[in-house]
Motif scaffolding. Structure first.
Motif, short mmCIF file in Angstrom:
data_model
loop_
_atom_site.label_atom_id
_atom_site.label_comp_id
_atom_site.label_asym_id
_atom_site.label_seq_id
_atom_site.Cartn_x
_atom_site.Cartn_y
_atom_site.Cartn_z
N TYR A 1 0.78 -1.19 0.23
CA TYR A 1 0.08 -0.08 -0.12
C TYR A 1 0.97 1.25 0.00
O TYR A 1 1.25 1.73 1.02
N TRP B 1 -4.97 2.54 -4.13
CA TRP B 1 -5.01 1.24 -4.31
C TRP B 1 -3.97 0.38 -3.45
O TRP B 1 -3.00 0.99 -2.97
N HIS C 1 -7.92 -3.41 -2.94
CA HIS C 1 -8.44 -2.46 -2.28
C HIS C 1 -8.18 -1.38 -3.39
O HIS C 1 -7.24 -1.05 -3.90
N TYR C 2 -9.39 -0.68 -3.41
CA TYR C 2 -9.45 0.61 -4.39
C TYR C 2 -10.29 1.63 -3.67
O TYR C 2 -11.53 1.30 -3.42
N ASP D 1 -15.01 3.50 -1.45
CA ASP D 1 -13.79 2.56 -1.42
C ASP D 1 -14.41 1.15 -1.57
O ASP D 1 -15.75 0.79 -1.23
#
Length: 709
Positions: free
Chosen positions: A541, A547, A593-594, A602
């Motif tokens: 991250y 993302w 994850h975005y 999210d």
């Protein structure tokens, strides 16, 4: 006279005069767009009239609760507005006087049904077309048993000159054909208590007589014209009453509040102003010692809501040295506020013989990111010669660098992390739709002790006490639809019924920032009331990205219903009843994850194996609002052959996370969370495994209005 005429004409054509004329036109249009009649809501807490929906709705972030007496039904409602163009409402219908054929004699009572409604508004007045009607389509009761299912298309126009609103719609399903509505607010322009009174009439298109799932006592229709009124009090409460089907009276009470955009219920009077006094920029030397600098910074940061844990002085050539700090934010929810307060402290207290300052922020034992400031930029920012956005471009957040060693730097200050932190808070858990009652609950309190061992290893011990519970007689399986996969969640009520005192958590965790955007953690112990084990997680991250991707794996033992031991076997329902077989849980996921930062959306995706050894994917989406409120929805697809009422069931539900400081007179990072699944089933189940990495980093880097997308 000729000269005067020419001068007047020239002034009339002046660009400045034309500019003001254009601005007046723009203001007039804006006023027309913002001017609204009071919103009327129906008995299902939708934008509408009494039984019919309109094309109007609330603004994004609004949360609503309602109760309606619509004979022969009682309707409990919950509404939330994710976007200006998306309305979502949940209803709980109770069929008064109709005993549930299966569970009624067991304590469930009257038959009931849950419904989910959605409305998509394609055109709103605020979109810049005040002369056009609002237009929407919607689906009522589109999930589950769908007893009240309808589809509709509707248009609504406001006639502000006459304080009148008119609606024309068409529906199919429970609704049949065309319907319409009128709402008149005659005293809107008068400063009187009647200003919020709206008189309403509608043509009711519900097919009461032929709709197969209709209550037997609600089929008679003497008139399809319902008339009544709605009164709005303090823009918070809505009271409605009307005739119904020409032979009944109906009424409702609804509460609506803009929870997504509120600044809080109490002003933050105990938040200090950004640091400005006293100022001390004396260089480090005979007049200002290193110890004095360390004390100045430690006290200033503490006053601002931070803890200073490390301070190093790094010598450089030319007499312009560097400072390196590690701080922990104890109070603020948004990264921009954290940064601003750090900047003001350093601008007013950094010695003049310091050239650069590096500040590392840490959360839950994880170094999250760092800022690298030049002293001259800090001074310009504090004096107003450098704007916050400009400063952010010059000195953006960076990946965390290595901690200085004793050979290259002098340590001026060190503080150990707390070993003992005690907290006490209420605890609540609910069950909706049990066979022995429509609503069951447990209420009590949690006692938590947490801290750090050897200044490195985080630990958490949490105990729960149940003071009041209505779940004593609940069964641990679904009578109509028993789960036929491994019972990893459907037996959870047995833990609650075993004792009033529980050890819910007792685990150790060590987390690392590995550099270049990589993070990792190890955790071991009792993770929740039902599971204990060991977990490993890795996450990539990078700073200033929207993302992240990661991997996690956990091996888990199922805890005993009584005490702190373990169950060696898990149960599963078969045609011959329950069978028990050896079970060790193994869950593993690849995580994606975005963040869609312009909309504060999210998305989180898990792909892997769940607790019941079913494999699949879980997709979650959520929106965070200006107040810090986050509301999310999830849906899980796995290969588990789980069926409810004859249909394949996939786990789904909603979650809500509310900042605790909405109820406080000072800022706080604490959040209150609540989540509910559509059904308590075993497919798509996940065990807690400690403090996961992504939420920690996400909230530490979160901004409501981010500069970097």
């Amino acid at each position: 006279m000729l000269f005067f005429s020419f001068a007047l004409r020239a002034f009339g054509d002046c660009p400045t005069r034309q500019l003001f004329s254009d601005l007046e036109i723009v203001k007039k249009i804006d006023d027309e767009i913002k001017d609204h009649l009071p919103l009327v809501i129906n008995y299902q807490t939708q934008g509408g009239y009494f039984t019919m929906p309109s094309a109007r709705t609330f603004d994004a972030g609004l949360f609503g609760l309602g109760f309606s007496y619509v004979p022969p039904y009682h309707i409990w409602s919950q509404a939330f507005q994710f976007f200006n163009h998306l309305e979502t409402v949940g209803n709980y219908w109770v069929f008064n006087g109709v005993m549930d054929p299966v569970f009624g004699h067991m304590g469930f009572g009257d038959s009931a049904d849950r419904a989910a409604n959605i409305k998509l508004i394609f055109l709103r007045k605020e979109d810049g077309f005040p002369f056009m009607p609002d237009f929407a389509i919607g689906w009522n009761d589109f999930l589950g048993s769908q007893r009240f299912r309808s589809f509709y298309a509707v248009a609504t126009q406001e006639f502000l000159t006459y304080d009148l609103e008119a609606t024309l719609g068409w529906g199919t399903g429970r609704m049949k054909g065309f319907y319409g509505g009128l709402a008149w607010t005659p005293f809107r322009k008068y400063n009187t208590f009647l200003q919020a009174l709206t008189l309403v009439a509608e043509y009711d298109a519900n097919d009461y007589k032929r709709h197969v799932h209709e209550h037997p006592g609600g089929r008679k229709v003497d008139s399809r014209i319902n008339v009544g009124a709605q009164y709005t009090l303090w823009n918070l409460f809505r009271f409605s009453g009307s005739t119904l089907r020409g032979n009944q009276l109906a009424g409702s009470l609804a509460l609506s509040y803009d929870l997504g955009n509120t600044r809080g219920f109490i002003p933050k009077i105990y938040d200090p102003a950004p640091y400005s006094f006293p100022t001390d920029t004396q260089p480090i030397g005979p007049i200002r010692s290193r110890q004095e600098l360390a004390c100045d910074l430690a006290y200033a940061f503490q006053e601002q809501g931070f803890d200073l844990y490390r301070l190093y002085l790094i010598p450089e050539e030319g007499g312009k040295d560097q400072l390196w700090l590690k701080v922990v934010n104890l109070r603020y929810r948004e990264e921009e506020k954290v940064r601003e307060r750090i900047e003001y402290v350093l601008a007013h207290l950094a010695p003049s013989n310091i050239a650069r300052i590096t500040v590392v922020t840490e959360s839950d034992g994880i170094p999250v990111q760092e800022y690298r400031f030049r002293l001259e930029d800090l001074r310009r920012f504090a004096s107003g010669r450098l704007g916050a956005d400009e400063f952010l471009v010059i000195a953006p957040p960076e990946e965390v660098s290595k901690t200085p060693n004793d050979y290259d730097a002098a340590q001026l200050y060190q503080r150990k992390k707390p070993m003992w932190v005690f907290t006490f808070r209420p605890w609540f858990q609910s069950y909706l739709g049990s066979s022995r009652g429509k609503f069951k609950y447990e209420v009590g309190f949690l006692l938590n002790q947490e801290g750090y061992l050897l200044d490195q290893i985080y630990y958490n011990i949490t105990g729960a006490y149940t003071a009041k519970s209505s779940t004593v007689h609940l069964m641990s399986q679904d009578i109509l639809n028993p789960s036929r996969i491994i019972n990893v969640r459907t037996d959870s009520i047995l833990y609650s019924q075993s004792n009033s005192i529980h050890l819910t958590q007792a685990f150790l965790q060590k987390s690392w920032n590995l550099g270049l955007g990589w993070f990792s953690r190890l955790a071991f112990g009792y993770f929740e009331q039902a599971y204990a084990g060991a977990a490993l997680e890795t996450l990539y991250y990078p700073v200033r990205t929207n993302w992240a991707v990661g991997f996690e794996i956990a091996t888990l033992l199922k805890r005993s219903y009584y005490g702190i031991g373990f169950e060696r076997k898990a149960r599963q329902y078969t045609d011959d009843g329950f069978v028990f077989f050896p079970y060790t849980g193994l869950q593993y996921f690849v995580n994606f994850h975005y963040q869609l930062k312009p909309l504060n959306l999210d998305f989180n995706i898990k792909v892997g194996q769940f607790l019941a050894r079913d494999k699949g994917i879980r997709v979650e989406g959520g929106r965070t609002f200006a107040s810090g409120l986050r509301v999310g929805l999830w849906y899980t697809l796995t290969n588990a052959a789980d069926h409810v009422n004859g249909d394949r069931y996939y786990d789904k539900g909603f979650s809500i996370s509310v900042p605790f400081d909405l109820f406080l007179n000072k800022s706080s990072r604490t959040r209150i969370g609540y989540a509910m699944s559509a059904w308590l089933r075993d497919c798509g189940a996940i065990s807690a495994t400690g403090r996961t990495l992504y939420p920690t980093l996400f909230w530490d880097r979160y901004n409501d209005r981010p500069t970097f997308y």
